[in-house]
Design a protein around this motif. Structure first.
Motif, PDB file in Angstrom:
ATOM      1  N   ALA A  72       4.235  -3.234  -5.220  1.00 28.16           N
ATOM      2  CA  ALA A  72       2.843  -3.571  -4.903  1.00 28.16           C
ATOM      3  C   ALA A  72       2.543  -5.045  -5.170  1.00 28.16           C
ATOM      4  O   ALA A  72       1.927  -5.734  -4.347  1.00 28.16           O
ATOM      5  CB  ALA A  72       1.908  -2.672  -5.710  1.00 28.16           C
ATOM      6  N   VAL A  73       2.974  -5.553  -6.333  1.00 35.65           N
ATOM      7  CA  VAL A  73       2.639  -6.930  -6.708  1.00 35.65           C
ATOM      8  C   VAL A  73       3.279  -7.932  -5.753  1.00 35.65           C
ATOM      9  O   VAL A  73       2.602  -8.821  -5.212  1.00 35.65           O
ATOM     10  CB  VAL A  73       3.068  -7.198  -8.160  1.00 35.65           C
TER      11      VAL A  73
ATOM     12  N   LEU B 274      10.827  -5.410   4.685  1.00 36.93           N
ATOM     13  CA  LEU B 274      11.569  -4.151   4.772  1.00 36.93           C
ATOM     14  C   LEU B 274      12.752  -4.132   3.814  1.00 36.93           C
ATOM     15  O   LEU B 274      13.014  -3.117   3.142  1.00 36.93           O
ATOM     16  CB  LEU B 274      12.031  -3.938   6.214  1.00 36.93           C
ATOM     17  N   ASN B 275      13.496  -5.214   3.705  1.00 37.96           N
ATOM     18  CA  ASN B 275      14.637  -5.255   2.782  1.00 37.96           C
ATOM     19  C   ASN B 275      14.192  -5.061   1.338  1.00 37.96           C
ATOM     20  O   ASN B 275      14.835  -4.335   0.559  1.00 37.96           O
ATOM     21  CB  ASN B 275      15.379  -6.587   2.935  1.00 37.96           C
ATOM     22  N   PHE B 276      13.106  -5.726   0.961  1.00 40.89           N
ATOM     23  CA  PHE B 276      12.629  -5.601  -0.420  1.00 40.89           C
ATOM     24  C   PHE B 276      12.123  -4.185  -0.709  1.00 40.89           C
ATOM     25  O   PHE B 276      12.482  -3.573  -1.742  1.00 40.89           O
ATOM     26  CB  PHE B 276      11.514  -6.622  -0.665  1.00 40.89           C
ATOM     27  N   GLN B 277      11.298  -3.657   0.195  1.00 45.42           N
ATOM     28  CA  GLN B 277      10.706  -2.340  -0.071  1.00 45.42           C
ATOM     29  C   GLN B 277      11.746  -1.216   0.002  1.00 45.42           C
ATOM     30  O   GLN B 277      11.614  -0.200  -0.701  1.00 45.42           O
ATOM     31  CB  GLN B 277       9.574  -2.072   0.931  1.00 45.42           C
ATOM     32  N   LEU B 278      12.771  -1.400   0.822  1.00 48.11           N
ATOM     33  CA  LEU B 278      13.827  -0.379   0.861  1.00 48.11           C
ATOM     34  C   LEU B 278      14.532  -0.254  -0.490  1.00 48.11           C
ATOM     35  O   LEU B 278      14.792   0.869  -0.984  1.00 48.11           O
ATOM     36  CB  LEU B 278      14.843  -0.730   1.961  1.00 48.11           C
ATOM     37  N   ILE B 279      14.873  -1.376  -1.084  1.00 49.51           N
ATOM     38  CA  ILE B 279      15.586  -1.344  -2.364  1.00 49.51           C
ATOM     39  C   ILE B 279      14.748  -0.670  -3.436  1.00 49.51           C
ATOM     40  O   ILE B 279      15.221   0.227  -4.166  1.00 49.51           O
ATOM     41  CB  ILE B 279      15.975  -2.774  -2.776  1.00 49.51           C
ATOM     42  N   TRP B 280      13.478  -1.037  -3.553  1.00 47.23           N
ATOM     43  CA  TRP B 280      12.657  -0.488  -4.627  1.00 47.23           C
ATOM     44  C   TRP B 280      12.158   0.917  -4.302  1.00 47.23           C
ATOM     45  O   TRP B 280      11.801   1.674  -5.210  1.00 47.23           O
ATOM     46  CB  TRP B 280      11.508  -1.438  -4.936  1.00 47.23           C
ATOM     47  N   SER B 281      12.176   1.283  -3.026  1.00 47.13           N
ATOM     48  CA  SER B 281      11.893   2.687  -2.705  1.00 47.13           C
ATOM     49  C   SER B 281      13.045   3.584  -3.156  1.00 47.13           C
ATOM     50  O   SER B 281      12.827   4.721  -3.643  1.00 47.13           O
ATOM     51  CB  SER B 281      11.670   2.862  -1.198  1.00 47.13           C
ATOM     52  N   VAL B 282      14.251   3.077  -3.033  1.00 44.62           N
ATOM     53  CA  VAL B 282      15.408   3.840  -3.526  1.00 44.62           C
ATOM     54  C   VAL B 282      15.342   3.970  -5.044  1.00 44.62           C
ATOM     55  O   VAL B 282      15.619   5.038  -5.619  1.00 44.62           O
ATOM     56  CB  VAL B 282      16.712   3.155  -3.083  1.00 44.62           C
ATOM     57  N   VAL B 283      14.937   2.858  -5.717  1.00 45.39           N
ATOM     58  CA  VAL B 283      14.785   2.918  -7.182  1.00 45.39           C
ATOM     59  C   VAL B 283      13.717   3.934  -7.566  1.00 45.39           C
ATOM     60  O   VAL B 283      13.883   4.723  -8.511  1.00 45.39           O
ATOM     61  CB  VAL B 283      14.442   1.521  -7.733  1.00 45.39           C
TER      62      VAL B 283
ATOM     63  N   ALA C 119       0.827  -1.211   0.000  1.00 44.14           N
ATOM     64  CA  ALA C 119       0.000   0.000   0.000  1.00 44.14           C
ATOM     65  C   ALA C 119       0.862   1.261   0.000  1.00 44.14           C
ATOM     66  O   ALA C 119       0.526   2.267  -0.659  1.00 44.14           O
ATOM     67  CB  ALA C 119      -0.912  -0.019   1.226  1.00 44.14           C
ATOM     68  N   GLY C 120       1.973   1.218   0.726  1.00 39.51           N
ATOM     69  CA  GLY C 120       2.843   2.389   0.758  1.00 39.51           C
ATOM     70  C   GLY C 120       3.452   2.698  -0.594  1.00 39.51           C
ATOM     71  O   GLY C 120       3.593   3.877  -0.963  1.00 39.51           O
ATOM     72  N   MET C 121       3.793   1.692  -1.352  1.00 37.66           N
ATOM     73  CA  MET C 121       4.362   1.926  -2.684  1.00 37.66           C
ATOM     74  C   MET C 121       3.323   2.535  -3.629  1.00 37.66           C
ATOM     75  O   MET C 121       3.651   3.407  -4.451  1.00 37.66           O
ATOM     76  CB  MET C 121       4.887   0.615  -3.263  1.00 37.66           C
ATOM     77  N   ILE C 122       2.088   2.104  -3.509  1.00 35.72           N
ATOM     78  CA  ILE C 122       1.051   2.638  -4.401  1.00 35.72           C
ATOM     79  C   ILE C 122       0.703   4.077  -4.030  1.00 35.72           C
ATOM     80  O   ILE C 122       0.597   4.968  -4.903  1.00 35.72           O
ATOM     81  CB  ILE C 122      -0.201   1.740  -4.332  1.00 35.72           C
ATOM     82  N   ILE C 123       0.517   4.333  -2.732  1.00 35.78           N
ATOM     83  CA  ILE C 123       0.069   5.669  -2.297  1.00 35.78           C
ATOM     84  C   ILE C 123       1.160   6.715  -2.494  1.00 35.78           C
ATOM     85  O   ILE C 123       0.889   7.851  -2.939  1.00 35.78           O
ATOM     86  CB  ILE C 123      -0.361   5.607  -0.818  1.00 35.78           C
ATOM     87  N   SER C 124       2.403   6.362  -2.192  1.00 34.36           N
ATOM     88  CA  SER C 124       3.487   7.350  -2.229  1.00 34.36           C
ATOM     89  C   SER C 124       4.161   7.471  -3.586  1.00 34.36           C
ATOM     90  O   SER C 124       5.110   8.263  -3.735  1.00 34.36           O
ATOM     91  CB  SER C 124       4.538   7.005  -1.179  1.00 34.36           C
ATOM     92  N   GLY C 125       3.751   6.705  -4.539  1.00 37.15           N
ATOM     93  CA  GLY C 125       4.399   6.788  -5.843  1.00 37.15           C
ATOM     94  C   GLY C 125       5.728   6.054  -5.884  1.00 37.15           C
ATOM     95  O   GLY C 125       6.612   6.416  -6.673  1.00 37.15           O
ATOM     96  N   GLY C 126       5.878   5.005  -5.037  1.00 41.93           N
ATOM     97  CA  GLY C 126       7.059   4.172  -5.133  1.00 41.93           C
ATOM     98  C   GLY C 126       8.218   4.574  -4.266  1.00 41.93           C
ATOM     99  O   GLY C 126       9.349   4.124  -4.505  1.00 41.93           O
ATOM    100  N   VAL C 127       7.988   5.420  -3.219  1.00 44.40           N
ATOM    101  CA  VAL C 127       9.118   5.844  -2.406  1.00 44.40           C
ATOM    102  C   VAL C 127       8.944   5.574  -0.913  1.00 44.40           C
ATOM    103  O   VAL C 127       9.928   5.685  -0.157  1.00 44.40           O
ATOM    104  CB  VAL C 127       9.395   7.354  -2.609  1.00 44.40           C
ATOM    105  N   LEU C 128       7.746   5.214  -0.452  1.00 47.51           N
ATOM    106  CA  LEU C 128       7.506   5.024   0.977  1.00 47.51           C
ATOM    107  C   LEU C 128       6.985   3.622   1.318  1.00 47.51           C
ATOM    108  O   LEU C 128       6.286   3.436   2.301  1.00 47.51           O
ATOM    109  CB  LEU C 128       6.508   6.077   1.492  1.00 47.51           C
ATOM    110  N   GLY C 129       7.356   2.638   0.527  1.00 49.11           N
ATOM    111  CA  GLY C 129       6.915   1.279   0.812  1.00 49.11           C
ATOM    112  C   GLY C 129       7.575   0.671   2.035  1.00 49.11           C
ATOM    113  O   GLY C 129       7.101  -0.351   2.552  1.00 49.11           O
ATOM    114  N   TRP C 130       8.614   1.250   2.542  1.00 47.54           N
ATOM    115  CA  TRP C 130       9.328   0.697   3.680  1.00 47.54           C
ATOM    116  C   TRP C 130       8.699   1.078   5.022  1.00 47.54           C
ATOM    117  O   TRP C 130       9.070   0.511   6.067  1.00 47.54           O
ATOM    118  CB  TRP C 130      10.769   1.210   3.668  1.00 47.54           C
ATOM    119  N   ILE C 131       7.741   2.001   5.043  1.00 51.36           N
ATOM    120  CA  ILE C 131       7.170   2.465   6.313  1.00 51.36           C
ATOM    121  C   ILE C 131       6.376   1.355   7.014  1.00 51.36           C
ATOM    122  O   ILE C 131       6.528   1.130   8.220  1.00 51.36           O
ATOM    123  CB  ILE C 131       6.287   3.700   6.082  1.00 51.36           C
TER     124      ILE C 131
END
Length: 226
Positions: free
Chosen positions: A200-201, A166-175, A130-142
């Motif tokens: 998200a997927v 957390l490890n997965f979402q941190l990497i793609w949030s940086v991307v 949900a964090g990746m979708i709402i923030s546009g791909g930068v806050l999925g780690w929250i």
């Protein structure tokens, strides 16, 4: 000469009395002490003798040990089983049955010790998606970080799920963040789109697996936090 009768006359003979005879009596009749025994109307004071094991008692009652098993079943060498009956097929489990009976369900299942552990595991995975979708791909780690801080120290299972997410979402949030920086050129939007879609997927897939009690291994991830 008597009463003036002629001399030499014979006197009349007195009549002979014949004694009367009794008719024959049945055996024992008229003899005191030889009366036939009267039938007793009272039951005997002695208790009835118990029938042998396996033989039916008087009046159709079962024997003391109960009836034998159905035809084809051979009783054990020690006789018939106790009141509890025969053991189930395969014998009793070692140590006997648990005092409270078998579990009837209602627990979290899937390797979770409590429902709270399962809840925080789902928060880590679905929260990251949900964090990746709402923030546009930068806050999925929250979402995974909140789950790690809230339950990571109390439950190793919840910590494992939170760390993986957390490890997965941190990497793609940086991307995604790099993509937004490079949004002035076309390649930047490609990075943002990839971060949103993949975060998200795979976050949703990991959440579904966590709901089934499985720890999902994220692809395209790294062990940044352990």
């Amino acid at each position: 000469m008597i009463n003036g009768g002629p001399a030499g006359a014979a006197l009349p003979r007195a009549p002979t009395v014949t004694p009367m005879t009794e008719p024959p009596r049945p055996p024992g009749a008229g003899d005191p002490g030889n009366y036939p025994p009267e039938p007793s109307s009272y039951p005997s004071a002695e208790p009835p003798t118990a029938p042998l094991s396996g033989a039916s008692g008087p009046g159709g009652y079962p024997p003391a040990g109960g009836y034998p098993p159905p035809t084809g079943d051979q009783p054990p060498s020690g006789g018939y089983p106790p009141a509890g009956g025969y053991p189930p097929p395969g014998g009793y489990p070692p140590g006997g049955y648990p005092a409270g009976g078998y579990p009837t369900g209602g627990g979290p299942g899937g390797g979770y010790a409590t429902n709270e552990d399962k809840t925080w595991a789902l928060v880590a995975h679905f929260g990251g998606a949900a964090g990746m979708i709402i923030s546009g791909g930068v806050l999925g780690w929250i979402g995974p970080l909140v789950a790690l801080l809230a339950r990571g120290n109390q439950s190793p299972t919840a910590r494992a799920h939170a760390v993986a997410a957390l490890n997965f979402q941190l990497i793609w949030s940086v991307v995604g963040l790099v993509g937004w920086v490079l949004s002035c050129i076309l390649i930047g939007f490609l990075g943002v789109g990839a971060a949103i879609i993949l975060g998200a997927v795979f976050g949703i897939i990991a959440g579904v697996k966590a709901n089934e009690g499985q720890l999902y291994r994220y692809p395209l991830s790294a062990n940044i936090i352990k």
